[in-house]
Structure formats: C-alpha cells, structure tokens
Enzyme design. Structure first.
Site, PDB file in Angstrom:
ATOM      1  N   LYS A 210      36.013  40.493  53.536  1.00 38.77           N
ATOM      2  CA  LYS A 210      34.599  40.550  53.944  1.00 38.77           C
ATOM      3  C   LYS A 210      34.287  39.377  54.873  1.00 38.77           C
ATOM      4  CE  LYS A 210      29.994  40.340  51.938  1.00 38.77           C
ATOM      5  NZ  LYS A 210      29.164  40.431  50.740  1.00 38.77           N
ATOM      6  N   GLU A 216      43.748  32.885  50.795  1.00 36.59           N
ATOM      7  CA  GLU A 216      44.878  33.693  50.329  1.00 36.59           C
ATOM      8  C   GLU A 216      45.166  34.816  51.322  1.00 36.59           C
ATOM      9  OE1 GLU A 216      42.278  32.759  48.578  1.00 36.59           O
ATOM     10  OE2 GLU A 216      42.818  32.257  46.509  1.00 36.59           O
ATOM     11  N   GLY A 271      31.486  41.996  47.601  1.00 44.13           N
ATOM     12  CA  GLY A 271      32.934  42.244  47.608  1.00 44.13           C
ATOM     13  C   GLY A 271      33.369  43.153  46.471  1.00 44.13           C
ATOM     14  N   ARG A 272      32.856  42.892  45.268  1.00 43.79           N
ATOM     15  CA  ARG A 272      33.300  43.668  44.100  1.00 43.79           C
ATOM     16  C   ARG A 272      32.686  45.062  44.051  1.00 43.79           C
ATOM     17  NH1 ARG A 272      30.631  39.074  43.164  1.00 43.79           N
ATOM     18  NH2 ARG A 272      28.627  39.069  42.093  1.00 43.79           N
ATOM     19  N   GLU A 357      32.388  38.534  37.388  1.00 46.20           N
ATOM     20  CA  GLU A 357      31.893  37.801  38.560  1.00 46.20           C
ATOM     21  C   GLU A 357      30.399  38.084  38.744  1.00 46.20           C
ATOM     22  OE1 GLU A 357      34.488  36.619  42.233  1.00 46.20           O
ATOM     23  OE2 GLU A 357      33.418  38.432  42.808  1.00 46.20           O
ATOM     24  N   HIS A 388      50.103  48.914  20.077  1.00 47.65           N
ATOM     25  CA  HIS A 388      51.294  48.243  19.530  1.00 47.65           C
ATOM     26  C   HIS A 388      51.304  46.768  19.888  1.00 47.65           C
ATOM     27  CE1 HIS A 388      53.070  51.991  18.118  1.00 47.65           C
ATOM     28  NE2 HIS A 388      52.422  52.510  19.147  1.00 47.65           N
ATOM     29  N   LYS A 508      37.867  26.219  45.159  1.00 51.85           N
ATOM     30  CA  LYS A 508      38.352  26.373  46.539  1.00 51.85           C
ATOM     31  C   LYS A 508      38.244  25.046  47.279  1.00 51.85           C
ATOM     32  CE  LYS A 508      36.640  31.121  47.237  1.00 51.85           C
ATOM     33  NZ  LYS A 508      35.744  31.947  48.050  1.00 51.85           N
TER      34      LYS A 508
HETATM   35  O1  F6P Z   1      36.302  34.150  45.666  1.00 51.83           O
HETATM   36  C1  F6P Z   1      35.588  35.248  45.223  1.00 51.83           C
HETATM   37  C2  F6P Z   1      35.399  36.240  46.335  1.00 51.83           C
HETATM   38  O2  F6P Z   1      34.421  35.787  47.200  1.00 51.83           O
HETATM   39  C3  F6P Z   1      35.050  37.598  45.788  1.00 51.83           C
HETATM   40  O3  F6P Z   1      33.726  37.744  45.505  1.00 51.83           O
HETATM   41  C4  F6P Z   1      35.548  38.472  46.862  1.00 51.83           C
HETATM   42  O4  F6P Z   1      35.697  39.787  46.435  1.00 51.83           O
HETATM   43  C5  F6P Z   1      36.856  37.800  47.197  1.00 51.83           C
HETATM   44  O5  F6P Z   1      36.587  36.431  47.064  1.00 51.83           O
HETATM   45  C6  F6P Z   1      37.430  38.111  48.539  1.00 51.83           C
HETATM   46  O6  F6P Z   1      36.558  37.738  49.561  1.00 51.83           O
HETATM   47  P1  F6P Z   1      36.786  38.264  51.035  1.00 51.83           P
HETATM   48  O7  F6P Z   1      36.690  39.758  51.001  1.00 51.83           O
HETATM   49  O8  F6P Z   1      35.693  37.650  51.844  1.00 51.83           O
HETATM   50  O9  F6P Z   1      38.145  37.826  51.491  1.00 51.83           O
END
Ligand code: F6P
Length: 546
Positions: A210, A216, A271-272, A357, A388, A508
């Site tokens: 987003k 990452e 995002g979620r 979240e 189990h 972060k």
């Molecule tokens: O760190 C949390 C977050 O902001 C989430 O809310 C989001 O889904 C995820 O990181 C990834 O963010 P982006 O889509 O901006 O890379």
C-alpha cells in the site's frame, strides 16, 4: 490525555450485563439445553447460505436482549451507517473506511471527498481482469518471449495474508499449470526458497505494498529484481517481470516499475481489508477474473446483510456481541477459530491481523485509556490436527476459550470416508465442549476413583458453529466479510479506532536505528539498555563465519 472510566462501563446496558453475568456464570449449558428442547434450532441463524448455530454459548434470551441493548446504546447502527456513507472513521489518519466500496456493484454510488469511488474501483477490476487473462492465456510473456508459468506475490501483512489465505482456500479453483507463491518475510530464506526452483524467464513478480515503503517488501523486491536480471541480463526485463499494486505511484516509479504496470488502490482501504482490491491480483491470476468476481459478490452480499438486517438476525452483530460477552464479562483472553477444512489452513493467520491489528488498542477514539479489555488473542489451526495438539487445554484446562468451528457439508475432494469423519469430529468437539462428561458418568464407566477427576470433562465451554454447504469463491467472500464486520461491531462498541495500527511503528523505528549498529566496521557507540547492548555485541561477534 485523561484516564479513568469511560462512559461505556458506566452505561445502563453495561451495568445490566454485569449484573446478569453474576446469574449466568453459574449456569451450565447442560441445564440450558435440558430445559429448552428447541434451543438448538432457535438460537441459530440461516443467512446467505451460512448457518450460524450460537446455541452452545453461555447465554439466554435475556443475555441476547441485554447485548442488543448494549449495541443500540453504543450507537452501532449509526456507526454502520457512517462507515457505509464514507465518513472518516479512521480519525487518527483522517481517512474514510470504505473496503465495502471495493465490492459494491457497478452503478452504486459511494462518495469520498465529493467523488464517487465506485467507477474507479471497477476500472481497476477491469484492468486487473485484462492483465490476469493475458497472463493466464500466455499473451503476456516474459522478456524472452516465454509464457509466464510462475507468479510470486511479494508483500507483507495485509499485502500478503489476504492473498495467500484466499489462494490456499480457493486452490481447487486455480489454474494448476501456474505455480503461485508468496514471499513476505525479510528473512532471505523466504525469497530464496520461493524462487530456487523457478526459471526467471517464466516468473512474474507482483510487488504489493500500500505504502511502497515497507522494508520487508522492498528488500524482497530488490532481491527478486537482482535474481531476475542476473538471468535475463537487461534492465528492460523488469517491465515484463514486475508489476506493482500500491497507492503510491511515485515510489513505484522510483523502484523502476512502469506506472502502466501499477494497479491502484486508495488510502480508504486498510491493508488488512485490502484482499478485494488490486492486492488480490495474484489470486485473480490464479483463479481467473470470473471466480474473483464471484468472491466480490459474496463479500457484497454479506455487506448488504450487515447493513440492513435487524441486529438480532445479523450474523456479524451476533458474533461480535457474543465474543464481547466473553471478553468483557467472562474475562476470556483469547478466541480460537477452528476451520474444519484443510484449504482454510491460513485463515487464522489472516484473522489474527484482521482482528488483532484492528482491535488491539488501549485508548479510545478520543485518546482516553480504556478501563475494559478490547481485542482478544485470535488463534487456531484447521481441524482435526488441533484435536491432537491443543484441544486438551480447551477441554480441561483452567481457561475459558470461546471457539468458532467452521465446517462444510460437502468436500472439494470427496474421497471415501474422509469428509464424514472430518464433519463428525467437528460436531463431536462442540458437543463435548458444551456438555462435557460428569464424574458420575466417568464412575459409571468403571473408572478407578483416582482416575475420575482426570477423566471428567467440565463442559460449559462455549462454541459457535458456522456450517456451510461448500467452500466456493462466493462463500469465502461472505466468510471474510462476516469476520471484518464482526471486528467492526466490537471496535464500535469498545469506542476504539479499528482502522489505524500505530502499535507497529516503534519496532520499525528501532530496527532502522539498530541495522547500522550491526553492520558498521567500527565498534558502534551503543546507547540502548544493557540487555539490548549485550545482544548486539554478541551478534556482531558471531555474525560472520570464522
Ligand atoms: O506494519 C503493519 C502494516 O502497516 C500493515 O497494516 C500492513 O498490512 C502491512 O504493514 C504492509 O503494509 P504495506 O502494504 O504498506 O507494505
């Protein structure tokens, strides 16, 4: 900011529930069922192909009435209307919360800042469909003219969990000639293992972010880019092997992806909540645009149910209120979601982000500390594996763990006795949890006195059962929207902002400070606490072999 009691726990509805809890806490499900033979059929709701049996919960008609009073007094109706109207409910980021617009039919009108967003949504779906069809048919080729055989989604959090969960859930509907993978972790093992057996000339990367600033995702995307260019030996290959999904066209262009190959979404999609946006592109390529549209139709059907159904027949409202009953009055710390379908293996990971979240907040929308619990820990694994492993604790442990069991009447892989065995285990578990096994019953079986307490099941362990005919794209959309709106119901009553996530920021920032301390050639001047300093020093000593 001020702290102390908020109006929620001072309200009449809350107090009535607190008093009512004193009565209900000693009542056993065995007795509730014994004195009401119609309970199982009555405390159930059959909506949109979803049968919700909530009779195995520690509640009575009075409890439901009081919970519904709480929903009314908390302004849930006004909250739902505000969300669907596009009000800026995400107050800390001054944003509308309009994931429902992502699945609104063409022709609907939903306005953000004076403009109807629905035509924009459909324009992106069309663009996605055109692209997905080109990849699936082989018209979109790699740089060297090869057909794309592998699709790798690079994203994290909402840009990963939705697509991977839904791809796994709908795998049976996917084009099996395509290999679809998901890379999320900044641990190089993820990207290395996900690409090691792929041919770069046949691989398409979808970089989903987003913000397009997430460490990452950008690190993984750079590594994938290098992997691809090492083999294809031309920067121009990027345009054929990388597309982006983002709200941030500037950062996408900086990365080197042609903005023509960017699929857009908007800041009013959290995002979620973004799976039904362009973030679902990998899924659409896997299952095809028609199936993807069926999923959107399922989401929309549940949105309409949530928006219009009376609260006492409204699935997200019922699930939300029942969950809140356990969190706030029984002191339940967690909530298990237990899908009896192997394809839903990633559902609880997805729901963890969606719920935790969203509702993992300790201040209300006005910044005041709340004096009640908010979102529970969400967890679970598909049945019957969990039986189990950890079900022991749910049956006989000291904690109360409300559970949602999700089952299907027809298997997508009908083979021999498997599905009936799976379903009978689901039903057996909810029965055992509710009714348990008394000491007298254990004694009557001839157990030695010493073993009686060990073999007794207290029961009275609450469950919802969600029973559906079959797992389809449409049904998946309905189930996800059901849980999205459940989270909304709880967040609204708790008066928190379910749509920001400031809690992920501090880590972060600290990581950005620590990275150069790990890699600098000279000894860094460490100014952390003594524990962190010692860990960094040890890591520096051992990070390189020899
Ligand atoms: O760190 C949390 C977050 O902001 C989430 O809310 C989001 O889904 C995820 O990181 C990834 O963010 P982006 O889509 O901006 O890379």
């Amino acid at each position: 900011m001020t702290s102390g009691p908020t109006p929620l726990t001072q309200g009449a509805a809350w107090n009535a529930l607190r008093e009512h809890y004193e009565v209900i806490k000693a009542v056993h499900l065995r007795d509730l069922f014994a004195k009401d033979s119609g309970r199982g059929a009555r405390l159930a709701c059959d909506v949109e192909g979803i049968y919700l049996d909530y009779s195995k919960n520690r509640l009575t008609d009075d409890t439901l009435r009081l919970l519904l009073d709480l929903a009314d007094s908390a302004g849930l109706r006004a909250g739902i209307d505000a969300m669907f109207r596009g009000d800026k409910l995400n107050v800390t980021e001054n944003r509308a919360v309009l994931h429902v617009a992502l699945r609104a039919p063409a022709g609907a009108t939903i306005t953000v800042d004076g403009g109807n967003v629905v035509p924009k949504v459909h324009a992106v779906i069309e663009k996605m469909a055109g692209f997905a069809n080109r990849v699936r048919s082989g018209t979109w080729t790699g740089f060297t003219g090869n057909k794309i055989k592998n699709v790798v989604n690079i994203g994290i959090g909402g840009s990963d969990l939705g697509p991977v969960m839904a791809y796994e859930a709908l795998r049976v509907y996917s084009d099996r000639a395509l290999t679809v993978r998901f890379v999320s972790n900044v641990d190089a093992t993820d990207v290395a293992e996900s690409t090691r057996d792929l041919d770069p000339a046949e691989t398409l990367f979808i970089v989903c972010s987003k913000t397009f600033t997430t460490l990452e995702t950008l690190t993984n995307a750079q590594t994938a880019r290098a992997w691809c260019l090492r083999a294809l030996k031309s920067d121009q290959a990027v345009a054929r092997h990388f597309v982006a999904v983002s709200t941030n066209a500037g950062e996408v262009a900086k990365f080197g992806i042609d903005p023509a190959n960017m699929f857009e979404f908007w800041d009013w999609v959290g995002g979620r909540y973004s799976l039904p946006s362009a973030i679902g592109l990998s899924l659409m390529i896997a299952i095809g645009p028609e199936r993807f549209r069926e999923m959107l139709a399922g989401y929309h059907a549940m949105d309409e149910h949530f928006r219009t159904a009376p609260f006492d027949r409204n699935l997200p409202v019922l699930l939300g209120l029942i969950g809140l009953w356990y969190v706030n009055f029984f002191g339940a710390e967690s909530h298990a979601v237990l899908p009896y379908d192997h394809y839903l293996g990633r559902l609880s990971a997805y729901l963890q982000q969606l719920d935790m979240e969203s509702n993992g907040k300790r201040v209300d929308r006005d910044g005041r500390a709340v004096n009640y619990q908010t979102g529970p820990v969400i967890w679970g694994q598909p049945g019957t594996n969990g039986q189990h492993a950890y079900y022991q604790l749910i049956h006989q442990g000291t904690r109360l763990i409300p559970c949602d069991f999700i089952g299907f009447c027809r298997s997508l892989n009908p083979m021999g006795p498997h599905h009936d065995l799976l379903a009978s285990n689901l039903f057996a578990q909810t029965e055992a949890l509710a009714f348990g096994k008394t000491a007298a019953e254990v004694e009557a079986e001839g157990a030695s006195p010493a073993l009686v307490p060990h073999r007794t099941f207290p029961g009275n362990r609450p469950t919802n059962t969600i029973l559906v005919e079959q797992l389809t794209p449409e049904m998946l959309g309905k189930l996800i929207a059901l849980y999205e709106h459940k989270v909304f119901v709880q967040g609204t009553i708790w008066r928190i902002n379910s749509f920001d996530q400031w809690g992920v920021e501090l880590g972060k920032v600290l990581a950005n400070r620590i990275t150069p301390e790990l890699t600098s050639q000279t000894d860094p001047d460490l100014r952390h606490d003594s524990s962190t300093n010692a860990l960094i020093r040890r890591y520096r000593r051992l990070r390189l072999p020899g």
